[in-house]
Scaffold this active site. Sequence first.
Site, short mmCIF file in Angstrom:
data_model
loop_
_atom_site.label_atom_id
_atom_site.label_comp_id
_atom_site.label_asym_id
_atom_site.label_seq_id
_atom_site.Cartn_x
_atom_site.Cartn_y
_atom_site.Cartn_z
N ARG A 26 3.61 -50.10 46.02
CA ARG A 26 3.31 -48.87 45.28
C ARG A 26 4.52 -48.34 44.54
O ARG A 26 5.62 -48.38 45.07
CB ARG A 26 2.92 -47.75 46.26
N ARG A 74 -2.08 -67.61 67.17
CA ARG A 74 -0.83 -67.02 67.64
C ARG A 74 -1.15 -66.11 68.80
O ARG A 74 -2.16 -65.39 68.79
CB ARG A 74 -0.15 -66.21 66.52
N ARG A 127 7.90 -55.93 66.72
CA ARG A 127 7.84 -54.48 66.54
C ARG A 127 7.92 -53.74 67.87
O ARG A 127 7.64 -54.33 68.92
CB ARG A 127 6.60 -54.05 65.76
N ASP A 187 -9.97 -57.04 60.40
CA ASP A 187 -9.62 -55.74 60.95
C ASP A 187 -10.87 -55.14 61.60
O ASP A 187 -11.98 -55.63 61.40
CB ASP A 187 -9.09 -54.82 59.84
P1 FAD Z 1 -12.04 -59.30 70.50
O1 FAD Z 1 -11.54 -57.90 70.53
O2 FAD Z 1 -11.06 -60.40 70.70
O3 FAD Z 1 -13.20 -59.41 71.59
C1 FAD Z 1 -13.69 -60.63 72.07
C2 FAD Z 1 -13.98 -60.45 73.54
O4 FAD Z 1 -14.63 -61.62 74.04
C3 FAD Z 1 -12.71 -60.28 74.37
O5 FAD Z 1 -12.81 -59.12 75.17
C4 FAD Z 1 -12.65 -61.55 75.22
O6 FAD Z 1 -12.09 -61.33 76.49
C5 FAD Z 1 -14.13 -61.89 75.31
N1 FAD Z 1 -14.37 -63.30 75.60
C6 FAD Z 1 -13.83 -64.37 74.95
N2 FAD Z 1 -14.26 -65.53 75.51
C7 FAD Z 1 -15.10 -65.18 76.51
C8 FAD Z 1 -15.84 -65.92 77.47
N3 FAD Z 1 -15.80 -67.26 77.50
N4 FAD Z 1 -16.59 -65.26 78.38
C9 FAD Z 1 -16.63 -63.91 78.38
N5 FAD Z 1 -15.94 -63.14 77.49
C10 FAD Z 1 -15.18 -63.77 76.57
N6 FAD Z 1 -7.45 -54.01 63.34
C11 FAD Z 1 -7.41 -52.84 62.64
O7 FAD Z 1 -8.39 -52.47 61.99
N7 FAD Z 1 -6.29 -52.04 62.67
C12 FAD Z 1 -5.18 -52.36 63.39
O8 FAD Z 1 -4.20 -51.60 63.41
C13 FAD Z 1 -5.20 -53.59 64.12
N8 FAD Z 1 -4.12 -53.97 64.84
C14 FAD Z 1 -4.16 -55.15 65.54
C15 FAD Z 1 -3.03 -55.50 66.29
C16 FAD Z 1 -3.03 -56.68 67.01
C17 FAD Z 1 -1.82 -57.07 67.81
C18 FAD Z 1 -4.19 -57.53 66.99
C19 FAD Z 1 -4.18 -58.82 67.76
C20 FAD Z 1 -5.30 -57.17 66.26
C21 FAD Z 1 -5.30 -55.99 65.52
N9 FAD Z 1 -6.42 -55.58 64.79
C22 FAD Z 1 -6.37 -54.40 64.08
C23 FAD Z 1 -7.65 -56.39 64.76
C24 FAD Z 1 -8.67 -56.00 65.82
O9 FAD Z 1 -8.11 -56.14 67.12
C25 FAD Z 1 -9.90 -56.90 65.69
O10 FAD Z 1 -10.44 -56.83 64.40
C26 FAD Z 1 -11.02 -56.58 66.66
O11 FAD Z 1 -10.58 -56.15 67.92
C27 FAD Z 1 -11.88 -57.83 66.83
O12 FAD Z 1 -12.99 -57.59 67.66
P2 FAD Z 1 -13.81 -58.83 68.21
O13 FAD Z 1 -14.94 -58.27 68.99
O14 FAD Z 1 -14.11 -59.77 67.12
O15 FAD Z 1 -12.79 -59.63 69.14
N1 UDP Z 2 4.86 -58.35 57.24
C1 UDP Z 2 6.20 -58.52 56.95
N2 UDP Z 2 7.08 -57.53 57.29
C2 UDP Z 2 6.69 -56.40 57.90
C3 UDP Z 2 5.31 -56.23 58.19
C4 UDP Z 2 4.43 -57.24 57.85
O1 UDP Z 2 6.60 -59.54 56.42
O2 UDP Z 2 7.53 -55.53 58.20
C5 UDP Z 2 3.95 -59.46 56.87
C6 UDP Z 2 3.77 -60.47 58.02
O3 UDP Z 2 3.59 -61.75 57.46
C7 UDP Z 2 2.50 -59.98 58.67
C8 UDP Z 2 1.68 -59.56 57.46
O4 UDP Z 2 2.67 -58.96 56.58
O5 UDP Z 2 1.87 -61.01 59.42
C9 UDP Z 2 0.57 -58.57 57.73
O6 UDP Z 2 1.14 -57.43 58.35
P1 UDP Z 2 0.26 -56.41 59.17
O7 UDP Z 2 1.11 -55.24 59.52
O8 UDP Z 2 -0.99 -56.16 58.44
O9 UDP Z 2 0.01 -57.28 60.49
P2 UDP Z 2 -0.84 -57.02 61.81
O10 UDP Z 2 -0.79 -55.54 62.10
O11 UDP Z 2 -2.22 -57.55 61.52
O12 UDP Z 2 -0.11 -57.83 62.83
#
Ligand code: FAD
Ligand code: UDP
Length: 366
Positions: free
Chosen positions: A175, A248, A279, A349
Site C-alpha cells: 500500500r 508444513r 513469530r 483462511d
Molecule cells: P482443521 O481446523 O484442520 O480441522 C480438521 C479437523 O479434523 C481437526 O480437528 C483434526 O483433528 C480432525 N481430523 C483429521 N483427521 C481426522 C481423523 N482421521 N479422525 C478424526 N478427526 C480427524 N485463517 C484465518 O482466516 N485467519 C488467520 O489468522 C489464520 N491463521 C492461521 C494460523 C495458523 C498457524 C494456521 C495453521 C492456520 C491459520 N488460518 C487462519 C487458517 C485456519 O486455521 C483454517 O482455514 C481453518 O481452521 C481450517 O478449518 P478446517 O475445518 O478445514 O481444518
Molecule cells: N511473509 C513474509 N514475511 C512476513 C510475513 C509473511 O515473507 O513477515 C510471507 C511468508 O512467505 C508467508 C506468507 O507471506 O508464508 C503469507 O503470510 P501470512 O501472514 O498470510 O501467513 P500465515 O498467517 O498464513 O502463516
Amino acid sequence: MKYDYLIVGAGLFGAVSAHELNKMGKKVLVIEKREHIGGNVYTENYNGIQVHKYGAHIFHTNDKEIWDYVNSFVEFNRFTNSPLANYLGRLYNLPFNMNTFYQLWGTKTPSEAAAKIAEQRKEMDGKEPQNLEEQAISLVGRDIYEALIKGYTEKQWGRKATELPAFIIRRLPVRFTYDNNYFSDKYQGVPIGGYTKLVEHILAGIEVKLGIDFMAKRTELDKLADKIIYTGPIDEYYQYCFGKLEYRSLRFETEELAIDNYQGNAVVNYTEENIPFTRIIEHKHFDQVETDHTIITKEYPSEWKEGDEPYYPVNDDKNMELFKKYCLLAKNEKNIFFGGRLAEYKYYDMHQVIKSALYFVEKLKS
Ligand code: FAD
Ligand code: UDP
C-alpha cells in the site's frame, strides 16, 4: 443406518457442514480425533487470557454474508491485525506500506516510495514472476525481499523462495498509504470469548464424539452413516497409496510471564533466517484484556512427518500433481465427500472454509 451423515473432524468445515445439515433435518454425528472441537481455531482460556493453541487466528472477510453468519453465533470484537517485523533488531511495520518504506529508505511521499520501488524491481522488468522470490521482487523490490521476506519465507516453508509458488506472497497487501492493517477486508475481528465458543455455538444440539480417529476405526464407523464428510488429509484417507503429500508442521512454545505486557502487540514476526521461530504471539492483545500477567507463544516451523499435525499444505507443482491423483479417486466416490484445508489441500483462511462448507451443503440440496 443410524445417521445420515458421519462428519470426520470438528474444525470449521466439519462444524459448519454439521450445523447446516442438522438444520435441514438430517441426523448427523461428528467425530474428532483430538480431545476438543474447533480444529486449528481452538482457543483455551488460561488465567483470563484466550490462548490460540494452534497459532494466531484473526477472522477477516469482504463477504457480508459470511461475516453475518459468524456473528449470528457469537459477537466479534474490532481487533485489527497490525503485525510488526523484527529484522536485525529493528522493527518494521507490516504489511508493506508507507511506514515500512519510510523505515527502510526514509521516503515520505507515495511518489518517492513508488520511485524507489520501481528502481528496486528493475531486475524483473518485462519478466513474468515464476516463483515466490520473483513475485516478491516484482511487487516490492529487492531490499524488502531480502529484509522482510526471504528469511521468514524460507523458515516457514523449509524451501528456497525460488522453489515456492508465487501466490503465497500475493496474500500480503502492498500500500502507498500509512496503513498498518494487515488485511484489506471490510470486516475483521476475533470472537469475544474465543473461537472455541464460536464452534461450540455452531455445533449446538449436534452429537459430537471426541478422541476418535476415523482411520483407526473406519470399518465400524463406515457402517454408522449413509454418507461421510471427511475433513482430514486426503492422502491419509487413501492410506498414502500414491505417496505422501507434503505439509508444513509447527511447534508452539508457550510461556506465561509475570509481566503485564511483553511486546506491546499481538504479533511480531522475526524475519531473519537464523532465528529459528517465525513469530511471537502475545495472546492478550487479541482481546485487549487487562491482566497482571501475559502469555506468549513462539512458533517454530518444521517439515511434517507422519504423527505430526499437518498445518500448511505445500502447494508447489510436485505436490499438486500428486494431489490431482487423489482427487481422481475422490471424484469416483459416491458416499464420501472431502472438504476443508486438509482434504482439499488448499491454503484456506477461515472465511473461505466457511464459504466452501456452505456451498458444499447447498450443492447437496440440489
Ligand atoms: P482443521 O481446523 O484442520 O480441522 C480438521 C479437523 O479434523 C481437526 O480437528 C483434526 O483433528 C480432525 N481430523 C483429521 N483427521 C481426522 C481423523 N482421521 N479422525 C478424526 N478427526 C480427524 N485463517 C484465518 O482466516 N485467519 C488467520 O489468522 C489464520 N491463521 C492461521 C494460523 C495458523 C498457524 C494456521 C495453521 C492456520 C491459520 N488460518 C487462519 C487458517 C485456519 O486455521 C483454517 O482455514 C481453518 O481452521 C481450517 O478449518 P478446517 O475445518 O478445514 O481444518
Ligand atoms: N511473509 C513474509 N514475511 C512476513 C510475513 C509473511 O515473507 O513477515 C510471507 C511468508 O512467505 C508467508 C506468507 O507471506 O508464508 C503469507 O503470510 P501470512 O501472514 O498470510 O501467513 P500465515 O498467517 O498464513 O502463516
